[in-house]
Design an enzyme around this catalytic site. Sequence first.
Site, PDB file in Angstrom:
ATOM      1  N   ALA A  96      11.693   8.736  16.687  1.00 23.10           N
ATOM      2  CA  ALA A  96      11.477   8.290  18.057  1.00 23.10           C
ATOM      3  C   ALA A  96      11.722   9.482  18.979  1.00 23.10           C
ATOM      4  O   ALA A  96      12.436  10.419  18.607  1.00 23.10           O
ATOM      5  CB  ALA A  96      12.429   7.151  18.388  1.00 23.10           C
ATOM      6  N   GLY A 130      12.428   7.098  13.103  1.00 23.24           N
ATOM      7  CA  GLY A 130      11.297   6.210  13.358  1.00 23.24           C
ATOM      8  C   GLY A 130      10.055   6.607  12.567  1.00 23.24           C
ATOM      9  O   GLY A 130       9.211   5.758  12.275  1.00 23.24           O
ATOM     10  N   GLU A 135      10.522   5.020   9.278  1.00 27.70           N
ATOM     11  CA  GLU A 135      10.359   3.571   9.478  1.00 27.70           C
ATOM     12  C   GLU A 135       8.885   3.192   9.669  1.00 27.70           C
ATOM     13  O   GLU A 135       8.434   2.155   9.185  1.00 27.70           O
ATOM     14  CB  GLU A 135      11.185   3.128  10.685  1.00 27.70           C
ATOM     15  CG  GLU A 135      12.677   3.283  10.416  1.00 27.70           C
ATOM     16  CD  GLU A 135      13.540   3.070  11.639  1.00 27.70           C
ATOM     17  OE1 GLU A 135      13.286   3.708  12.677  1.00 27.70           O
ATOM     18  OE2 GLU A 135      14.464   2.255  11.565  1.00 27.70           O
ATOM     19  N   GLU A 171      19.449   9.226  12.232  1.00 27.36           N
ATOM     20  CA  GLU A 171      19.983   8.673  13.481  1.00 27.36           C
ATOM     21  C   GLU A 171      21.504   8.822  13.598  1.00 27.36           C
ATOM     22  O   GLU A 171      22.040   8.954  14.693  1.00 27.36           O
ATOM     23  CB  GLU A 171      19.617   7.184  13.613  1.00 27.36           C
ATOM     24  CG  GLU A 171      18.146   6.928  13.889  1.00 27.36           C
ATOM     25  CD  GLU A 171      17.306   6.744  12.634  1.00 27.36           C
ATOM     26  OE1 GLU A 171      17.735   7.154  11.536  1.00 27.36           O
ATOM     27  OE2 GLU A 171      16.188   6.191  12.771  1.00 27.36           O
TER      28      GLU A 171
END
Length: 263
Positions: free
Chosen positions: A69, A112, A115, A135
């Site tokens: 992200a 992300g 993911e 993260e």
Amino acid sequence: SEAPQYENILVSRPDPGVVLVQLNRPKALNALSSALFKELNEALSIADQDDSVGAMVLTGSEKAFAAGADIKEMKDKTFADAYKNKFLESWGEIARLRKPVIAAVSGYALGGGCELALMCDIVLASPTAKFGQPEINLGVIPGGGGSQRLAQVIGKSRTMELVLTGRNITAKEAENWGIVSRVVGEGEGQVVKDAVEMAKVIASKSQVAVQAGKEVVNAAYELTLAEGLRFERRIFHGLFATNDQKEGMAAFAEKRKPNFTHS
Ligand code: CO8
């Protein structure tokens, strides 16, 4: 109507039945911003609803599938803002598409990005691929389904290791652990070529049967075994109402190739 113009992705048709979406924020290693996800969801949703499309391929660049992200976009976010605006909720839309999405991963698939690959139906990796959930190094945890989808795919101990240490794993490890279906040969663009070839194979089948196949496999992650077996059998029974079942089995008996009409 005119095809939509995008700033963060490139959309192409490498084959009449295949849509290829390439994340295109090279300077940020394809960091997943809200603007990028909006475009990605739109492009995939258009492909999903297009009768001429049988499968989609999602890829990044040689250096990065996606490095996570967008940290610069997130860093000043408050709890109230994240909660009120349901931050990340729409990012899971990819997992709800009816048609298969193949992730073609080269380079970093972190946070992300990892993911996002896990939301796809099949993951192919180039030998340069690196997967991880870093993260924890930023003082947070996965927010795009990583803790749940990884636990289903690779089990508790390996998921805990990735989520709690933030260590990256190689393409080979990801293959051994079952995150990717296979690591393709070396060479620039090879993983995209192989993913498009696979998408073409899928696009040559009955779209009704492909959609049913995806739906029943996904049910295995939601239902108990007894419910899942019953669901599979019911969907299987239902396919005998399709023209493609009649055509597929007639073609076999007549020793010819089937001509599926997706009906
Ligand atoms: N966000 C924003 N910018 C990024 C990101 C990111 N995640 N990753 C890289 N960039 C930017 C860098 O800031 C840099 O920009 P600039 O040139 O302006 O300084 C540019 O991309 C190139 O990066 P580097 O210079 O760092 O390149 P290196 O080759 O030295 O390093 C790494 C590559 C190791 C990938 C490194 O960039 C890195 O560690 N990136 C961050 C990885 C990370 O922590 N990812 C997790 C983010 S948190 C997250 O994903 C939460 C999940 C939310 C759910 C999502 C649902 C799908």
